[in-house]
Design a protein around this motif. Structure first.
Motif: not given
Length: 402
Positions: A35-43, A345-347, A358-366
């Motif tokens: 979660f932190m990795s995906a959120l930080l990358s998106g931010l 998804m909740l975020w 959305p504030m910014f796009v976040i995606g979980v990379e495989p």
């Protein structure tokens, strides 16, 4: 199924609650990391996108004029007077443009003729920056067409596109006339064909985009350009490539990393702090797995002793507990990835701008999920090294006696 797998699975099944709790613990740790990795990358991607919305990855400028020495007298020593920088064109810019377009690292090249001027409409008078562009090329560097809020991106003869803040200051709209005056008295009256919003108030209030030939005529740069903007395929190579271009051409090459040094430092600090947090989370997960397996060795001392007495080797006993660690880590990583996806998804549902976007796009990379699964499994195996060694060194007779 090999003997080691059968024994490892059976030991985990016999302590179901214990195994379930440690798998959930691993899952929570992995979920936080993913979660932190995906959120930080998106931010960070969003911050970089906003920062570069009105800025090229690399900007090439003419070299600075060298200071000239003042003649010394009997009473004064020789001194250097700093040369005042004036608007100048890049020599042989067409040849340079064609050459840079062949470089594989460069995605787009756009010549620009820009300089200071005044925008006059009625009694309103604003200092602005005239930016002469070739729309097709410039759009590949900065997506100006996508940032229009009204009108169209037309910068032909007698046409201009201005920012929404400048339009507000001048009380202008699409279709209105605007007079641009340069410092040497040259002027031109243009029709506003579009309004843009690049997300930067300073740029929105300052930049006026016109055709390249219009800017060359207004700024007395006939046939010349004052800068060349570059877009790269890999943003991280900007500073390295800027040094290379400067060394080969003699021009001043400013990368976005150099011009936004404090911003880049903040991003780097953010990455470092995030990595430290993730390290300690992984460390806590490792200690959790190790403690559970140590307790398992103590609880199953008799079983281990019986297995050793029946002919199980020390290497087999080590593999049994290493497999337990790997299984716990693997299933914990799967649970953690599912939790992280749910959190993201909740975020995205809760964190929204006032307009509902959305504030910014976040995606979980495989790749991130695969890395988390592999990392958790590896942590589980490494955490099981000490318990596995202890189980292998148990004396069968002592273990059976209890």
């Amino acid at each position: 199924m090999p003997f080691e797998w059968i024994a490892a699975v059976r030991f985990l099944r016999e302590g179901r609650m214990q195994s379930l709790l440690i798998i959930v613990g691993v899952g929570v740790g992995v979920a936080v990391i993913v979660f932190m990795s995906a959120l930080l990358s998106g931010l960070q991607a969003n911050l970089i996108k906003r920062t570069l919305s009105s800025q090229a990855h690399i900007t090439l400028l003419p070299p600075e004029e060298i200071a000239r020495p003042q003649q010394a007298t009997d009473t004064t020593a020789l001194r250097l007077q700093k040369q005042a920088q004036r608007l100048r064109a890049i020599d042989q810019w067409q040849t340079l443009r064609d050459r840079l377009e062949t470089w594989p690292e460069i995605a787009a090249v756009s010549p620009v003729a820009s300089g200071p001027a005044f925008a006059v409409r009625g009694e309103a008078n604003k200092a602005i920056t005239v930016v002469g562009i070739e729309p097709e090329r410039y759009n590949r560097v900065i997506s100006l067409a996508e940032r229009l809020t009204a009108g169209q991106l037309r910068v032909g003869a007698g046409e201009a596109v201005i920012g929404i803040d400048l339009a507000k200051d001048l009380g202008a709209e699409v279709g209105d006339k605007l007079r641009l005056s340069a410092a040497d008295g040259r002027s031109d009256t243009l029709t506003i064909t579009g309004l843009f919003d690049l997300g930067n108030k300073g740029v929105n209030a300052r930049n006026v985009y016109v055709g390249l030939r219009t800017a060359q005529s207004l700024l007395d740069l006939v046939g010349g350009v004052s800068s060349i903007d570059l877009a790269l395929h890999d943003l991280d190579l900007a500073e390295q490539l800027a040094r290379r271009i400067a060394g080969e051409t003699g021009l001043t090459a400013d990368s976005w990393i150099k011009t936004n040094a404090q911003f880049v430092t903040a991003l780097t600090s953010q990455r470092v702090s995030s990595n430290v947090i993730r390290f300690f989370i992984a460390l806590s997960v490792a200690f959790g797995i190790a403690s559970v397996l140590v307790v398992s060795v103590i609880q199953r001392g008799k079983e281990i002793g019986i297995l050793r007495a029946m002919g199980a080797t020390q290497a087999q006993m080590r593999r049994i507990f290493l497999l337990q660690g790997g299984i716990v880590g693997f299933f914990g990583s799967l649970l953690g990835s599912a939790l992280a996806w749910s959190f993201l998804m909740l975020w995205q549902l809760l964190a929204r701008n006032p307009d509902g976007t959305p504030m910014f796009v976040i995606g979980v990379e495989p790749g991130l999920v695969a890395l988390a699964a592999g990392g958790a499994s590896l942590v589980g195996i490494l955490s099981a090294l000490l318990p596995a060694r202890r189980a292998a060194q148990l004396d069968p007779v002592v273990a059976i006696r209890g």
